[in-house]
Design a protein around this motif. Structure first.
Motif, PDB file in Angstrom:
ATOM      1  N   ALA A 168       0.816  -1.206   0.000  1.00  0.00           N
ATOM      2  CA  ALA A 168       0.000   0.000   0.000  1.00  0.00           C
ATOM      3  C   ALA A 168       0.856   1.265   0.000  1.00  0.00           C
ATOM      4  CB  ALA A 168      -0.930   0.014   1.216  1.00  0.00           C
ATOM      5  N   ALA A 169       2.077   1.184   0.526  1.00  0.00           N
ATOM      6  CA  ALA A 169       2.943   2.362   0.578  1.00  0.00           C
ATOM      7  C   ALA A 169       3.323   2.836  -0.822  1.00  0.00           C
ATOM      8  CB  ALA A 169       4.198   2.057   1.387  1.00  0.00           C
ATOM      9  N   ARG A 170       3.477   1.913  -1.744  1.00  0.00           N
ATOM     10  CA  ARG A 170       3.857   2.298  -3.110  1.00  0.00           C
ATOM     11  C   ARG A 170       2.709   2.985  -3.829  1.00  0.00           C
ATOM     12  NH1 ARG A 170       8.751  -0.357  -4.805  1.00  0.00           N
ATOM     13  NH2 ARG A 170       9.474  -1.760  -3.158  1.00  0.00           N
ATOM     14  N   GLU A 171       1.484   2.740  -3.386  1.00  0.00           N
ATOM     15  CA  GLU A 171       0.340   3.454  -3.953  1.00  0.00           C
ATOM     16  C   GLU A 171       0.159   4.817  -3.287  1.00  0.00           C
ATOM     17  OE1 GLU A 171      -3.117   1.027  -3.738  1.00  0.00           O
ATOM     18  OE2 GLU A 171      -2.155  -0.732  -4.627  1.00  0.00           O
ATOM     19  N   LEU A 172       0.450   4.883  -1.990  1.00  0.00           N
ATOM     20  CA  LEU A 172       0.265   6.132  -1.258  1.00  0.00           C
ATOM     21  C   LEU A 172       1.293   7.181  -1.653  1.00  0.00           C
ATOM     22  CD1 LEU A 172      -1.058   7.805   1.036  1.00  0.00           C
ATOM     23  CD2 LEU A 172       0.573   6.704   2.606  1.00  0.00           C
ATOM     24  N   TYR A 173       2.572   6.796  -1.699  1.00  0.00           N
ATOM     25  CA  TYR A 173       3.641   7.754  -2.017  1.00  0.00           C
ATOM     26  C   TYR A 173       3.883   7.732  -3.519  1.00  0.00           C
ATOM     27  CZ  TYR A 173       4.546   7.852   2.991  1.00  0.00           C
ATOM     28  OH  TYR A 173       4.420   8.003   4.355  1.00  0.00           O
ATOM     29  N   ARG A 174       3.510   8.814  -4.172  1.00  0.00           N
ATOM     30  CA  ARG A 174       3.667   8.872  -5.630  1.00  0.00           C
ATOM     31  C   ARG A 174       5.140   8.828  -6.028  1.00  0.00           C
ATOM     32  NH1 ARG A 174       0.427  14.210  -6.382  1.00  0.00           N
ATOM     33  NH2 ARG A 174       1.219  14.106  -8.514  1.00  0.00           N
ATOM     34  N   ASP A 175       6.016   9.414  -5.216  1.00  0.00           N
ATOM     35  CA  ASP A 175       7.466   9.301  -5.411  1.00  0.00           C
ATOM     36  C   ASP A 175       7.989   8.365  -4.320  1.00  0.00           C
ATOM     37  OD1 ASP A 175       7.534  11.209  -7.570  1.00  0.00           O
ATOM     38  OD2 ASP A 175       7.268  12.759  -6.063  1.00  0.00           O
ATOM     39  N   TRP A 176       7.664   7.096  -4.454  1.00  0.00           N
ATOM     40  CA  TRP A 176       7.958   6.149  -3.383  1.00  0.00           C
ATOM     41  C   TRP A 176       9.432   6.116  -3.018  1.00  0.00           C
ATOM     42  CZ3 TRP A 176      11.112   1.842  -3.298  1.00  0.00           C
ATOM     43  CH2 TRP A 176      11.017   1.046  -2.150  1.00  0.00           C
ATOM     44  N   GLU A 177      10.297   6.184  -3.995  1.00  0.00           N
ATOM     45  CA  GLU A 177      11.725   6.065  -3.705  1.00  0.00           C
ATOM     46  C   GLU A 177      12.234   7.241  -2.880  1.00  0.00           C
ATOM     47  OE1 GLU A 177      15.800   5.290  -6.193  1.00  0.00           O
ATOM     48  OE2 GLU A 177      14.083   3.974  -6.504  1.00  0.00           O
ATOM     49  N   VAL A 178      11.629   8.421  -3.026  1.00  0.00           N
ATOM     50  CA  VAL A 178      12.015   9.566  -2.189  1.00  0.00           C
ATOM     51  C   VAL A 178      11.753   9.234  -0.723  1.00  0.00           C
ATOM     52  CG1 VAL A 178      11.501  11.984  -1.631  1.00  0.00           C
ATOM     53  CG2 VAL A 178      11.634  11.244  -4.025  1.00  0.00           C
ATOM     54  N   LYS A 179      10.557   8.723  -0.436  1.00  0.00           N
ATOM     55  CA  LYS A 179      10.232   8.335   0.933  1.00  0.00           C
ATOM     56  C   LYS A 179      11.133   7.195   1.407  1.00  0.00           C
ATOM     57  CE  LYS A 179       7.895   7.960   4.788  1.00  0.00           C
ATOM     58  NZ  LYS A 179       8.009   8.979   5.860  1.00  0.00           N
ATOM     59  N   ALA A 180      11.381   6.232   0.538  1.00  0.00           N
ATOM     60  CA  ALA A 180      12.218   5.089   0.910  1.00  0.00           C
ATOM     61  C   ALA A 180      13.630   5.543   1.265  1.00  0.00           C
ATOM     62  CB  ALA A 180      12.253   4.076  -0.230  1.00  0.00           C
ATOM     63  N   ARG A 181      14.183   6.452   0.493  1.00  0.00           N
ATOM     64  CA  ARG A 181      15.531   6.952   0.786  1.00  0.00           C
ATOM     65  C   ARG A 181      15.563   7.724   2.104  1.00  0.00           C
ATOM     66  NH1 ARG A 181      19.395   6.548  -3.055  1.00  0.00           N
ATOM     67  NH2 ARG A 181      18.756   5.857  -5.137  1.00  0.00           N
ATOM     68  N   ASP A 182      14.507   8.477   2.385  1.00  0.00           N
ATOM     69  CA  ASP A 182      14.442   9.206   3.656  1.00  0.00           C
ATOM     70  C   ASP A 182      14.427   8.235   4.835  1.00  0.00           C
ATOM     71  OD1 ASP A 182      14.447  11.613   2.347  1.00  0.00           O
ATOM     72  OD2 ASP A 182      12.302  12.014   2.612  1.00  0.00           O
ATOM     73  N   VAL A 183      13.677   7.156   4.707  1.00  0.00           N
ATOM     74  CA  VAL A 183      13.605   6.163   5.781  1.00  0.00           C
ATOM     75  C   VAL A 183      14.965   5.509   5.992  1.00  0.00           C
ATOM     76  CG1 VAL A 183      12.636   3.924   6.422  1.00  0.00           C
ATOM     77  CG2 VAL A 183      11.142   5.722   5.561  1.00  0.00           C
ATOM     78  N   ILE A 184      15.623   5.142   4.923  1.00  0.00           N
ATOM     79  CA  ILE A 184      16.935   4.511   5.032  1.00  0.00           C
ATOM     80  C   ILE A 184      17.948   5.466   5.645  1.00  0.00           C
ATOM     81  CG2 ILE A 184      18.922   3.860   3.606  1.00  0.00           C
ATOM     82  CD1 ILE A 184      17.213   2.014   2.083  1.00  0.00           C
ATOM     83  N   LEU A 217      19.144   0.385  -2.050  1.00  0.00           N
ATOM     84  CA  LEU A 217      19.257   1.746  -1.536  1.00  0.00           C
ATOM     85  C   LEU A 217      20.181   1.828  -0.324  1.00  0.00           C
ATOM     86  CD1 LEU A 217      15.506   2.813  -1.847  1.00  0.00           C
ATOM     87  CD2 LEU A 217      17.396   3.388  -3.383  1.00  0.00           C
ATOM     88  N   TRP A 218      20.231   0.768   0.469  1.00  0.00           N
ATOM     89  CA  TRP A 218      21.097   0.760   1.650  1.00  0.00           C
ATOM     90  C   TRP A 218      22.562   0.928   1.271  1.00  0.00           C
ATOM     91  CZ3 TRP A 218      20.326   1.251   6.705  1.00  0.00           C
ATOM     92  CH2 TRP A 218      21.349   0.881   7.588  1.00  0.00           C
ATOM     93  N   GLU A 219      22.953   0.391   0.133  1.00  0.00           N
ATOM     94  CA  GLU A 219      24.348   0.449  -0.288  1.00  0.00           C
ATOM     95  C   GLU A 219      24.796   1.864  -0.624  1.00  0.00           C
ATOM     96  OE1 GLU A 219      26.440  -2.021  -0.013  1.00  0.00           O
ATOM     97  OE2 GLU A 219      24.786  -3.237   0.763  1.00  0.00           O
TER      98      GLU A 219
END
Length: 282
Positions: A168-184, A217-219
């Motif tokens: 569901a997160a990939r549907e909610l965040y239109r720029d999912w990778e931006v959010k993913a990078r922030d979390v990492i 992304l972790w790398e």
């Protein structure tokens, strides 16, 4: 990467320093490159040592995790040579000279009074995240926009798990990778501050195993203490919209962040948020 007991701090230090050397071109610091064939991009260890004014063997021992007594002044010199920002510099110090903080707290709770504060923040989503990106408290609108945190098992109620393991997160965040990078970037910051935390190490290991995107992304070795920003979202009840946020670290609980999203008064989005909030309370 990490096991389920404790993060390999020396391996993290080596990977961080190598990643920061790789992003600096020799020409950026006035080094000649004509006819220079490099097997890897960026600065060599010998070049960085000279730029920082430290001995080559001394720096190599540091990058290999074999120098446990490096001074803060020398770390600052290396940070300047690597052009680290303040957060990255603090991360370098945490990895190279970890402070003894005692045992980790297995059960983390929101600071007293925060739930009442969140409940009073109507018309805008807000929540509190702690160490390991665990969601500790939230208001009704945050649950309506970002998902029903209360329905998620306590163990899984972390932004890291929700972003990387919940479709569901990939549907909610239109720029999912931006959010993913922030979390990492937040996880890596916490990793430097709490390398002794076995639950944090276990979370990182789990995400690396369950999500190929997390491993990729972790790398990148990104570390960031993000205090403000914004995301483009898509919600079934509202449609497409954007929200800015401010993240405030709590003085009495430095591991906890109050994240409040900003909705412009009198806007169509505010009206939509009010409708969503009323529907959530019914």
């Amino acid at each position: 990467m990490a096991d389920t007991e404790e993060v390999d701090r020396q391996a993290e230090l080596k990977a961080f320093l190598r990643s920061r050397r790789a992003r600096i071109r020799p020409s950026d610091v006035g080094l000649p490159t004509f006819g220079d064939r490099r097997r890897v991009p960026g600065l060599r260890r010998e070049e960085l040592a000279r730029l920082a004014g430290v001995g080559v063997d001394y720096y190599i021992r540091l990058e290999q995790g074999r120098n446990e007594k490096i001074s803060g002044e020398l770390l600052d010199a290396i940070a300047r040579a690597l052009r680290l920002d303040p957060v990255e510099r603090a991360h370098l110090h945490n990895l190279a000279r970890p402070a003894r903080r005692g045992g980790h707290r297995p059960v983390e709770r929101a600071a007293p009074g925060l739930q009442r504060l969140l409940d009073s923040m109507t018309g805008a989503p807000a929540y509190v995240v702690g160490r390991r990106t665990r969601v500790l408290a939230w208001n009704r609108l945050a649950a309506a926009v970002f998902g029903d945190f209360g329905a998620v098992p306590d163990r899984d109620r972390s932004m890291a798990r929700l972003v990387f393991l919940d479709p569901a997160a990939r549907e909610l965040y239109r720029d999912w990778e931006v959010k993913a990078r922030d979390v990492i970037a937040r996880l890596r910051l916490e990793l430097g501050r709490h390398p002794e935390d076995p639950e944090l190490a276990a979370l990182i290991a789990e995400l690396a195993q369950e999500s190929a995107d997390f491993g990729r992304l972790w790398e990148d070795q990104q570390v960031l203490d993000k205090t403000h920003g914004g995301y483009r979202l898509h919600h079934a009840g509202i449609g497409r919209f954007s929200l800015d946020f401010r993240a405030l670290r709590l003085p009495e609980e430095p591991d906890q962040l109050l994240v409040a999203y900003i909705v412009e008064p009198g806007s169509a989005l505010e009206a939509a948020m009010r409708r969503l909030e009323r529907a959530a309370s019914e």
